[in-house]
Write an enzyme that holds these catalytic residues in place. Structure first.
Site, PDB file in Angstrom:
ATOM      1  NE  ARG A  69       0.722   1.587   4.290  1.00  0.00           N
ATOM      2  CZ  ARG A  69       1.994   1.913   4.291  1.00  0.00           C
ATOM      3  NH1 ARG A  69       2.616   2.161   3.171  1.00  0.00           N
ATOM      4  NH2 ARG A  69       2.672   1.987   5.432  1.00  0.00           N
ATOM      5  CD  GLU A  75       2.777   7.810   6.789  1.00  0.00           C
ATOM      6  OE1 GLU A  75       2.445   6.659   7.153  1.00  0.00           O
ATOM      7  OE2 GLU A  75       2.616   8.224   5.639  1.00  0.00           O
ATOM      8  CG  HIS A  76       4.189   7.875  12.419  1.00  0.00           C
ATOM      9  ND1 HIS A  76       4.678   6.750  13.036  1.00  0.00           N
ATOM     10  CD2 HIS A  76       5.068   8.177  11.422  1.00  0.00           C
ATOM     11  CE1 HIS A  76       5.823   6.383  12.453  1.00  0.00           C
ATOM     12  NE2 HIS A  76       6.071   7.232  11.460  1.00  0.00           N
ATOM     13  CG  ASP A  78      -1.902   3.539  11.834  1.00  0.00           C
ATOM     14  OD1 ASP A  78      -1.010   4.211  12.389  1.00  0.00           O
ATOM     15  OD2 ASP A  78      -1.669   2.461  11.247  1.00  0.00           O
ATOM     16  N   GLY A 282       8.666   1.183   3.031  1.00  0.00           N
ATOM     17  CA  GLY A 282       7.557   1.989   3.511  1.00  0.00           C
ATOM     18  C   GLY A 282       6.260   1.698   2.784  1.00  0.00           C
ATOM     19  CB  SER A 285       7.456  -5.557   2.351  1.00  0.00           C
ATOM     20  OG  SER A 285       8.275  -5.197   3.457  1.00  0.00           O
ATOM     21  CG  ASP A 329       0.876  -0.615   7.250  1.00  0.00           C
ATOM     22  OD1 ASP A 329       0.465   0.489   6.851  1.00  0.00           O
ATOM     23  OD2 ASP A 329       1.945  -0.765   7.857  1.00  0.00           O
ATOM     24  CE1 TYR A 381       4.984   2.561  12.939  1.00  0.00           C
ATOM     25  CE2 TYR A 381       4.735   1.189  14.885  1.00  0.00           C
ATOM     26  CZ  TYR A 381       4.200   1.791  13.770  1.00  0.00           C
ATOM     27  OH  TYR A 381       2.868   1.623  13.490  1.00  0.00           O
TER      28      TYR A 381
END
Length: 620
Positions: A69, A75-76, A78, A282, A285, A329, A381
């Site tokens: 995706r 970003e950051h 969710d 990013g 995967s 993701d 993260y």
């Protein structure tokens, strides 16, 4: 999609599940799957089938597919409970699957370099070896997550059936309904239960496997039992209740009594993986692999879940490898839709289709710098998740919430919901309540009233992040992290509105929102890198409406929004200015350039590919 008359057509059928019905291959219509990159995909599927035959001596029974995706905005946030706007992309992961007689999982990869084959335990209670950082950990985590979810759901359903029987029996005898009586009994016994829970030898939860329980494997031979301590620390045990009647489970294939543990006694699984989502790019995967393996295990074992269920437990799967994933993701990999981005909400997971403006396209460019969330996550993260959690608690306390309530806060969205009349202006509240400088460990422990190690004693990922800050002397950037989250959540809302806007300058306005997001990621969340910044600047200099990092950051990819009219020239210019330059300077290898930059439209989500009698590819 419906069948089309293209030059090459795969003879397999793709089962694409409806959003709110059970994922049950037998109940779904069969559709011919065609490809946009026909020649390449034909060769790819043939190679995957051939590799499976080489490793296992026979053809696979089916193939599971899950896409990567690109996150367009959000970003950051969710894992802080806020909506995000990603789309599924054409790069995906395939898993060729078949059963095996031995009670084990065997996993191989078409890319042998750096992806060693191996065997995994069939008992899902076995912990994942998080210290090894092996690619097989994600396969193990997916297998584990599927069975833990299935077990909890089955146990909960049996408990509900038993309660219904008891209620019916009680009503027939004129007695007080058991549910009402149980509630009164629970309230009366709560103090005693609380006291018992503090005893060092308190009984484990009702659904935990008994210490002396055994599991039948490989035709009935008893395998050693796994201690309850081997169960994942991150899993909820609320639904783990033992059945109180015999049952014949259609998947686990055992008669379940209260003394038995419901883990599989049937055959194992063979898998060969072919991943095209670049690792550490990013583009998710790891989640593509987890989702593909989850579908593979489900289909092999005859399980049936909704899309929402799969997205939820797939998020939990990545916690088993040490990543505190927020859920975006996995949700987009499962729920992706051709032609649409998806606005994804959480708690519970829901996805809404968002049409993208005609005339613009998204170009994805890889820095060739890997961003691995599970490697070094304690300083990147997972540390950001910790800082946001601490920001939520400190902000809650500063709002005057009772301490016992504030200490239970987990996300910044929870705090926003408690802001009363200022709920719509969280940034203003943040500016009033938190100081902009980093918080020291000593300051935070004074606010919490206890050491950070004690407060997070049952959260190993947070403990590793605290230890990282201790080693490096780094403080905790609560204000900046919270400011990014609140402002980024607002940008998601703005971009969704712009996608349906009819104004002539909507493309430029979408671009400005994306660039503002990158600036926030760089300066407030500190998750950019020199290479990401360079690509963003090159994109804007070469005509992009806007650009931003996508994914966790610290490497990986940028996504640029450009006019459909210039996309080919744009790709050529970025290739020359970034990739060829680094190639000439011998900073990257030519082999790294595959899929380094490409335009992408939204593609379909995960599916199962079933073969006719003999798997083959045909040309028409």
């Amino acid at each position: 999609p419906p069948p089309h008359t293209h030059t090459h057509t795969h003879t397999a059928e793709c089962l694409s599940p409806p959003s709110r019905t059970d994922w049950n291959g037998a109940a779904l219509s069969e559709q011919t799957l065609d490809f946009s990159e026909l020649d390449e995909q034909t060769v790819r599927y043939e190679k995957l089938i051939s590799e499976y035959k080489r490793v296992y001596g026979r053809a696979p029974e089916f193939i599971a597919r899950a896409p990567g995706r690109v996150n367009l905005i959000g970003e950051h946030i969710d894992y802080e409970g806020y909506s995000v706007l990603p789309m599924a992309i054409s790069l995906d992961t395939l898993v060729a699957v078949g059963t095996r007689d031995e009670a084990s999982l065997h996993v191989s990869n078409v890319d042998h370099e750096g992806h060693a084959a191996g065997t995994l335990p069939i008992d899902p209670r076995e912990p994942v070896d998080v210290d090894s950082h092996s690619w097989r950990n994600y396969v193990h985590a997916a297998y584990k997550g599927v069975f833990l979810h299935y077990w909890r759901r089955q146990q909960k359903q049996r408990q509900e059936k038993q309660q219904e029987k008891e209620q019916a029996a009680g009503a027939g005898a004129g007695e007080e309904p058991p549910a009402k009586k149980a509630k009164a009994d629970d309230e009366a016994s709560a103090p005693a239960a609380a006291a018992a829970a503090t005893e060092p030898n308190a009984n484990p939860g009702a659904g935990d496997p008994a210490p002396n329980a055994s599991m039948e494997v490989d035709g009935g031979a008893a395998a050693p039992a796994v201690s309850p301590a081997a169960a994942p620390a991150n899993g909820d045990n609320d639904d783990d209740v033992a059945p109180n009647e015999n049952c014949d489970d259609p998947v686990l294939n055992v008669a379940c009594t209260p003394e038995e543990v419901e883990w599989p006694s049937q055959k194992g699984i063979n898998m060969v993986v072919d991943g095209r989502v670049p690792q550490g790019s990013g583009l998710s995967s790891s989640s593509a692999l987890v989702c593909a393996v989850s579908l593979a295990v489900m289909h092999a074992k005859g399980m049936s879940f909704t899309k929402e269920e799969i997205a939820e437990f797939a998020r939990e799967c990545e916690k088993y490898v040490g990543t505190m994933s927020g859920g975006m993701d996995q949700a987009i990999s499962i729920m992706g839709e051709r032609g649409f981005a998806k606005l994804i909400d959480f708690n519970p997971v829901k996805a809404f289709s968002v049409p993208l403006p005609i005339g613009g396209t998204f170009v994805i460019a890889n820095t060739i710098v890997q961003s691995l969330k599970a490697v070094g996550g304690e300083g990147k993260y997972n540390l950001r998740v910790l800082e946001c959690t601490l920001a939520s608690i400190v902000l809650g306390l500063s709002l005057g919430l009772p301490k016992e309530l504030a200490l239970e806060l987990k996300t910044l969205k929870e705090v926003q919901e408690l802001m009363g009349e200022k709920k719509e202006s969280p940034v203003e509240v943040l500016q009033e309540k938190l100081h902009t400088e980093e918080y020291s460990k000593q300051e935070l422990e004074g606010i919490l009233g206890m050491p950070l190690e004690g407060f997070f004693e049952d959260q190993p990922e947070f403990l590793r992040a605290v230890a990282f800050c201790d080693r490096t002397g780094q403080g905790y950037g609560l204000y900046n992290r919270a400011l990014h989250v609140y402002s980024e959540a607002d940008r998601v809302s703005t971009m969704c509105k712009l996608c349906s806007d009819e104004s002539k300058d909507k493309f430029e306005r979408i671009g400005r929102v994306m660039t503002a997001s990158h600036r926030s990621c760089k300066t407030l969340y500190n998750c950019s890198s020199p290479e990401l910044d360079e690509l963003v600047q090159l994109a804007i200099s070469n005509g992009a409406y806007g650009a931003r990092l996508t994914g966790a950051g610290w490497g990986g990819c940028v996504v640029a929004y450009v006019s459909e009219n210039i996309k080919n020239k744009f790709v050529e210019e970025i290739y020359r200015a970034y990739y060829k330059k680094k190639l000439d300077e011998k900073l990257i290898e030519r082999e790294q350039l595959k899929n380094c930059i490409f335009p992408s439209k939204p593609t379909a989500g995960a599916c199962i590919v079933l073969f006719p009698a003999e798997p083959r590819l045909v040309s028409k």
